[in-house]
Scaffold this motif. Structure first.
Motif, PDB file in Angstrom:
ATOM      1  N   SER A  65       1.831   6.901  -6.329  1.00 44.77           N
ATOM      2  CA  SER A  65       0.512   7.714  -6.987  1.00 44.77           C
ATOM      3  C   SER A  65       0.958   9.232  -6.937  1.00 44.77           C
ATOM      4  CB  SER A  65      -0.886   7.344  -6.241  1.00 44.77           C
ATOM      5  OG  SER A  65      -1.284   5.739  -7.030  1.00 44.77           O
ATOM      6  N   GLN A 123       1.031  -0.877   0.200  1.00 48.90           N
ATOM      7  CA  GLN A 123      -0.211  -0.151  -0.008  1.00 48.90           C
ATOM      8  C   GLN A 123       0.599   1.236  -0.161  1.00 48.90           C
ATOM      9  OE1 GLN A 123      -3.727   0.148  -0.284  1.00 48.90           O
ATOM     10  NE2 GLN A 123      -2.785   2.105  -0.905  1.00 48.90           N
ATOM     11  N   ALA A 139       1.504   1.758  -3.604  1.00 51.76           N
ATOM     12  CA  ALA A 139       0.929   2.365  -4.722  1.00 51.76           C
ATOM     13  C   ALA A 139       0.980   3.768  -4.267  1.00 51.76           C
ATOM     14  CB  ALA A 139      -0.367   1.609  -4.564  1.00 51.76           C
TER      15      ALA A 139
END
Length: 386
Positions: free
Chosen positions: A284, A277, A280
């Protein structure tokens, strides 16, 4: 590792230095810099050789100005190795500010070459009465990051009716300034963000500029939003620090068992999930950050004005990546077990370093509100937003 730059080697007045060679030296010396609380002048000279300190010098004065995204990637790459040195290198962008000086002043500033290091203690703004010959400077200013290696130093003084409410910065030579080494912090320990003290020095008006004021140089880089750029170069340091922490988490998780004999970290679902996570989230935030940077740069190159909405996205993306980077590192500390509580654990240094960008006045939570206001057609809610 996802941080790349197409400009690993840059010409300089002293020859050429490969960025990777300089980073290898940095990896050996970063502890030294943290312990002495500043990046020394000899290593600043090494950074000069990579071109970092001519990346915002006007081309007309011998500079090799880089597109913002390319410069930001270089700063991010340095920050993966050491956040403090990335922070100091980021001020290679500060010459964008100095493009507001009169052209004759800039010619004098770059007379010895384009690789000029500027550091500023801009706050608190100190009174500077106008006298014959300029402004009388007397006071003490904080947070002059990189001042130990600077060629010129700036201090913040009030604006007037001609500056549209924006403060001025007075530019001085190091011999005119006393540096008080009072930097004692948990993060970015090696930035040398010391206090500057000036006593009764008259600075000519032509050696002052309006911070974020209109440039006197007509080149593309100086049409890119200066205040937003100043926020971006600091925010991207946090991204580099978070990348270093994530790389460490992956390597450590794959190989270390707990001291209690529990399964190694990579065998624990909560560890794998948190690392994935975090990966990501950071990627992002980086995608948004670099996407809007390149979009605005394309606008500048077309000769179009940067819109208020684009500026708001620049500020929002910078604030977002700074907050995301700090969150990523803190999450990695949480899942790394007892080992992470020790002073010598690298996550402790990365956690401190990642804290600093998100605490900066250019990157605080108020900037999110200001960006939201602009995106909805309202005035920004903080001063100096553009």
């Amino acid at each position: 590792m996802i941080v790349t730059t197409s400009q690993a080697t840059v010409r300089s007045a002293t020859g050429a230095a490969n960025l990777e060679d300089v980073l290898a030296e940095l990896a050996v010396r970063r502890q030294e810099f943290g312990e002495q609380k500043y990046v020394p002048r000899d290593f600043v000279a090494r950074l000069k050789e990579t071109g970092v300190y001519r990346a915002a010098t006007p081309r007309r004065f011998g500079g090799e100005p880089l597109p913002p995204a390319e410069f930001l990637r270089i700063v991010e790459r340095i920050s993966v190795v050491d956040g403090s040195t990335g922070w100091v290198a980021s001020f290679g962008s500060a010459l964008v500010y100095l493009a507001a000086l009169p052209l004759d002043t800039q010619a004098a500033l770059y007379a010895d070459g384009p690789d000029v290091v500027f550091a500023g203690g801009l706050f608190p703004i100190q009174p500077a009465p106008e006298v014959a010959g300029g402004f009388r400077i007397d006071g003490r200013w904080k947070f002059a990051s990189g001042c130990m290696g600077a060629d010129v130093l700036g201090v913040g003084i009030p604006g007037d009716a001609s500056t549209d409410g924006k403060p001025r910065t007075a530019v001085l030579r190091p011999e005119q300034v006393e540096i008080v080494q009072d930097w004692d912090v948990v993060g970015m320990r090696g930035t040398g963000s010391f206090d500057l003290v000036v006593r009764d020095v008259v600075v000519p008006r032509e050696w002052t500029f309006i911070r974020g004021g209109a440039p006197t140089v007509d080149e593309p880089l100086y049409r890119y939003p200066a205040i937003a750029y100043a926020a971006q170069v600091l925010a991207v340091v946090g991204a580099g620090v978070a990348r270093a922490a994530l790389d460490h988490a992956v390597e450590t998780g794959a190989g270390r068992s707990g001291i209690t004999g529990a399964p190694k970290l990579a065998d624990r679902p909560y560890y794998r999930t948190a690392v994935a996570q975090a990966e990501a989230d950071l990627r992002s935030a980086r995608a948004y950050f670099y996407e809007i940077t390149e979009e605005v740069w394309e606008t500048v190159l077309r000769g179009d004005p940067v819109t208020a909405e684009q500026n708001a996205h620049l500020r929002l993306a910078a604030t977002h990546i700074a907050a995301t980077a700090a969150s990523v590192v803190n999450r990695l500390v949480e899942i790394s077990g007892t080992a992470a509580i020790f002073h010598g654990h690298p996550l402790q240094q990365w956690a401190g370093d990642a804290l600093v960008p998100q605490q900066h006045a250019f990157l605080g939570p108020g900037l999110v509100d200001a960006a939201g206001a602009v995106l909805m057609g309202q005035p920004p809610t903080v001063p100096g937003f553009r």
